[in-house]
Structures are given as C-alpha cells and as structure tokens.
Write a protein that holds these residues in place. Structure first.
Motif, short mmCIF file in Angstrom:
data_model
loop_
_atom_site.label_atom_id
_atom_site.label_comp_id
_atom_site.label_asym_id
_atom_site.label_seq_id
_atom_site.Cartn_x
_atom_site.Cartn_y
_atom_site.Cartn_z
N LYS A 85 41.95 40.73 46.95
CA LYS A 85 41.47 41.97 46.35
C LYS A 85 40.14 41.66 45.66
CE LYS A 85 42.88 45.79 43.42
NZ LYS A 85 43.94 46.33 42.54
N ALA A 86 39.06 42.05 46.30
CA ALA A 86 37.73 41.68 45.84
C ALA A 86 37.13 42.70 44.88
CB ALA A 86 36.80 41.50 47.04
N SER A 87 37.63 43.91 44.92
CA SER A 87 37.09 44.95 44.06
C SER A 87 38.21 45.56 43.22
CB SER A 87 36.44 46.05 44.91
OG SER A 87 36.00 47.11 44.10
N PRO A 88 38.10 45.49 41.90
CA PRO A 88 39.16 46.01 41.03
C PRO A 88 39.46 47.48 41.28
CG PRO A 88 37.43 44.96 39.72
CD PRO A 88 36.98 44.94 41.14
N GLU A 89 38.44 48.25 41.63
CA GLU A 89 38.61 49.69 41.89
C GLU A 89 38.65 50.00 43.38
OE1 GLU A 89 35.63 51.87 39.74
OE2 GLU A 89 35.95 50.70 37.92
N GLN A 123 36.47 49.36 45.61
CA GLN A 123 35.18 49.79 46.12
C GLN A 123 34.84 48.98 47.37
OE1 GLN A 123 33.11 52.27 44.82
NE2 GLN A 123 34.98 52.72 43.68
N PRO A 124 33.96 49.49 48.23
CA PRO A 124 33.56 48.70 49.40
C PRO A 124 32.98 47.34 48.99
CG PRO A 124 32.80 50.96 49.62
CD PRO A 124 33.35 50.82 48.22
N VAL A 125 33.39 46.32 49.71
CA VAL A 125 32.85 44.98 49.50
C VAL A 125 31.71 44.82 50.51
CG1 VAL A 125 33.33 42.51 49.49
CG2 VAL A 125 35.09 44.13 48.74
N HIS A 126 30.50 44.65 49.99
CA HIS A 126 29.32 44.65 50.86
C HIS A 126 28.94 43.28 51.39
CE1 HIS A 126 28.16 48.85 50.72
NE2 HIS A 126 28.59 48.85 49.47
N HIS A 127 29.38 42.23 50.71
CA HIS A 127 28.96 40.91 51.17
C HIS A 127 30.03 39.87 50.86
CE1 HIS A 127 26.00 38.14 52.71
NE2 HIS A 127 26.26 37.33 51.71
N VAL A 128 30.17 38.91 51.77
CA VAL A 128 31.05 37.77 51.55
C VAL A 128 30.33 36.54 52.07
CG1 VAL A 128 32.29 38.08 53.76
CG2 VAL A 128 33.38 36.84 51.88
N THR A 129 30.51 35.41 51.40
CA THR A 129 29.87 34.17 51.85
C THR A 129 30.71 32.96 51.45
OG1 THR A 129 27.81 32.91 51.89
CG2 THR A 129 28.43 33.89 49.78
N PHE A 130 30.72 31.98 52.33
CA PHE A 130 31.31 30.68 52.00
C PHE A 130 30.22 29.83 51.39
CE2 PHE A 130 34.30 32.01 55.27
CZ PHE A 130 35.51 31.56 54.78
N ALA A 156 30.75 40.39 46.85
CA ALA A 156 30.10 41.35 45.97
C ALA A 156 30.45 42.76 46.43
CB ALA A 156 28.59 41.15 45.98
N ASP A 157 30.82 43.63 45.48
CA ASP A 157 31.21 44.99 45.86
C ASP A 157 30.14 46.01 45.50
OD1 ASP A 157 31.51 45.77 43.19
OD2 ASP A 157 33.67 46.05 43.31
N LYS A 158 30.42 47.25 45.84
CA LYS A 158 29.48 48.36 45.65
C LYS A 158 29.10 48.58 44.19
CE LYS A 158 29.15 53.31 46.46
NZ LYS A 158 29.79 54.48 47.06
N LYS A 159 30.00 48.29 43.27
CA LYS A 159 29.76 48.51 41.84
C LYS A 159 29.11 47.31 41.16
CE LYS A 159 32.01 52.50 40.92
NZ LYS A 159 32.08 53.40 39.83
#
Length: 165
Positions: free
Chosen positions: A98-102, A104-111, A122-125
């Motif tokens: 669960k990447a966004s507490p609310e 929200q769309p998660v726009h980026h992920v990286t290893f 990182a999410d929209k908020k």
C-alpha cells in the motif's frame, strides 16, 4: 547510425512506462493506462511473452529489479506497488504494498541500484515511501537465471496471461 523499428503488439491505452531488463537486452517491460503490464522479447516475437492485468486502475510505472532477473515492480492507479517475481509465480504479484495512504495513484516506482533491498514510490499527493524488501525478492538464485534465459532465448515462449480482477 540507423534507426531500427521493431513493431510490437500495442497496448489498448497510452503506454506510461518502458524499461529494458538489466539482465537481458532482449526483454522489454511495458505498462499502460489500459491496466496491463507486458514483457516483450525483442527480435523474436511482436506479441507479449508475459501479460498481466493486475489492477482496477491505470498502471503508471514499471521497473526491473537490479538484483533479480525476473523481478519487477509496477505502480498502480489505485494506490499500490506490486512486486512480481516470474521465477516464483506468473499468476500474481508476490508483494502488494500500500503505497498511498489515501489510495491515490502511484506515479513512480524505482529499485535502488546500490541498495538491492529497497524500493521507493511516489504518489499523486507527494507521498514518498521506501520499503525494505525480503531476501527472497532481492537475492539471485540459479532458478531465476535459468528462467530468464529460457524466456529471453527460447524460440517458442509460452504467453502467460494473468488477472487479479
């Protein structure tokens, strides 16, 4: 220098992410606003050798692991980061974070290329999260390398399709 065009089976929506595998130049990971994540084998087939429809929302980002050959992460429009390891399962992600507490769309992920146990999103908020992954998702095994070689080099790959809806 010449331009080489390799026509690939298109997604049904805008492609939001494209990534080449750090372990095989023949494998290309894509995700789309149509909600699918796909892996293509370049030079052999124009259809996906792996396709999954893991989310009810858009997929915004997809990235390969730097430490495990068939492991990748996908950022979803419904607030999650999904971690796949195709050497373990082609039917579902091994982790759903669960990447966004609310939600929200998660726009980026990286290893992290240096600290293999970490993945960030990182999410929209503006919420950024960093996770420490388990050893099973970060350490290479002979089985994973064999699976990668099979996927990247076989003439007749089996197309895997999955759905979690």
């Amino acid at each position: 220098m010449s331009l080489v065009t390799i026509p690939l089976e298109p997604h049904k929506g805008a492609v939001s992410s494209v990534a080449t595998s750090p372990f095989s130049s023949k494998l290309l990971l894509t995700c789309s606003f149509d909600g699918t994540v796909k892996i293509f084998k370049l030079g052999q087939e124009n259809t996906a050798v792996f396709s999954a429809d893991p989310s009810l929302g858009y997929l915004h980002s997809a990235v390969w692991s730097y430490s495990k050959p068939l492991t990748f992460a996908v950022a979803t429009g419904d607030g999650y980061v999904l971690i796949y390891d195709l050497s373990e399962s082609q039917s579902s992600p091994l982790q759903k974070l669960k990447a966004s507490p609310e939600l929200q769309p998660v726009h980026h992920v990286t290893f992290n290329p240096s600290l293999h146990h970490t993945v960030a999103s990182a999410d929209k908020k503006g919420v950024v999260k960093v996770w420490q992954l388990s050893d099973s998702l970060t350490y290479n095994s002979p089985r994973a390398l064999q699976s990668l070689n099979l996927l990247a080099s076989s003439e007749n790959s089996t197309k895997a399709e999955t759905s979690m809806k």
